[in-house]
Write an enzyme that holds these catalytic residues in place. Structure first.
Site, PDB file in Angstrom:
ATOM      1  CE1 TYR A   1      56.142  59.399  41.429  1.00 18.74           C
ATOM      2  CE2 TYR A   1      54.412  61.022  41.132  1.00 18.74           C
ATOM      3  CZ  TYR A   1      55.135  60.177  41.946  1.00 18.74           C
ATOM      4  OH  TYR A   1      54.823  60.115  43.277  1.00 18.74           O
TER       5      TYR A   1
ATOM      6  CG  HIS B   1      60.346  61.547  45.402  1.00 14.24           C
ATOM      7  ND1 HIS B   1      60.179  61.361  44.051  1.00 14.24           N
ATOM      8  CD2 HIS B   1      59.295  60.926  45.973  1.00 14.24           C
ATOM      9  CE1 HIS B   1      59.081  60.650  43.829  1.00 14.24           C
ATOM     10  NE2 HIS B   1      58.530  60.368  44.978  1.00 14.24           N
TER      11      HIS B   1
END
Length: 278
Positions: free
Chosen positions: A50, A108
């Site tokens: 991010y 992730h």
């Protein structure tokens, strides 16, 4: 506002709703996250991919709350699944965040074409033993991925964060998680690219309960037992997303929303590791 909680399989506790930080960046990220904390959010979700871990850490420092009252989660990207790289990834996250420990850390996604996700999981198990990470989980894992890491380490993930919304209700994966004692967490909880606000199942329930369509969907998530992590930089929307504990959907309303699931509900494509949610 009292927010219900979920107790994880490791004894840790998470609130029933968290705050997603993608795609917030720079000053907007810090002010937006501080606003979310002021609204009552305590679980903050970020990731290496991010690109805003520094901003999340800054918000934690300037928000005025003690560190121990906030739960910060981040994620190891798919390119860092080799054991040493995974260890370095977590240390890098801690450095960018400016924190001594993480409350929750994820693999992730399984990056199945490489197939080294079990190494990343083993790294998280070891980091938890060291106290650098309090709880450990995975994201976008299937039953096969889950069973492999459990078999190889003897440690079951505390959380599996998956795409979950009315068009993609993940009935089977929610059952898989539940069977293994894993808490489901929902990314893109309102819908990916298109939110089903105008669907009669959602709009009618909103009218009946005197709430917004977004609140209906988040309440559906809560009643499913999943932890949604909606994201918004707007303070009024942040407060509305958190204000879903004063009404309850009926069984019929829940079923009608779940029935919106469709084959094209999972709308992203391409390499998951380059996708904003991965």
């Amino acid at each position: 506002m009292a927010i219900p909680t979920h107790t994880l399989n490791d004894g840790s506790v998470l609130p029933a709703i968290g705050f997603g930080t993608y795609p917030l960046k720079d000053d907007e990220a810090v002010s937006g996250i501080v606003s979310a904390i002021e609204a009552g959010y305590r679980l903050l979700d970020t990731a290496v991919n991010y690109g805003n871990e520094r901003e999340v850490g800054e918000a934690v420092r300037v928000c005025g709350l003690p560190r121990e009252e906030l739960l910060v989660a981040s994620k190891i990207p798919g390119r860092d699944h080799e054991y040493d790289a995974a260890i370095a990834s977590v240390h890098g996250s801690l450095e960018r965040l400016g924190l001594d420990y993480l409350d929750l850390h994820f693999v992730h996604w399984p990056n199945p074409s490489v197939g080294k996700y079990a190494e990343a999981w083993r790294a998280l198990v070891d980091l938890r033993e060291e106290g650098l990470v309090r709880s450990i989980g995975v994201s976008n894992f299937t039953a096969a991925h889950l069973d492999r890491v459990i078999a190889e380490t003897g440690v079951t993930p505390a959380v599996n964060q998956i795409e979950l919304h009315p068009y993609f209700p993940q009935v089977e994966m929610r059952a898989v998680n539940a069977e293994r004692g894993i808490q489901t967490e929902s990314w893109s909880p309102l819908g990916k690219r298109q939110a089903p606000f105008a669907e009669p199942a959602v709009a009618d329930a909103a009218e009946v309960h005197g709430v917004t369509p977004g609140q209906v969907i988040l309440r559906w998530q809560v009643q499913l037992g999943s932890i949604p992590i909606p994201k918004s930089a707007a303070p009024d929307r942040q407060r509305a997303n958190l204000d879903v504990f004063g009404f309850e959907l009926t069984d019929a309303e829940m079923s009608a929303i779940t029935a919106l699931g469709r084959s094209d509900g999972r709308l992203f494509g391409g390499d998951p590791d380059t996708h904003e949610e991965m």
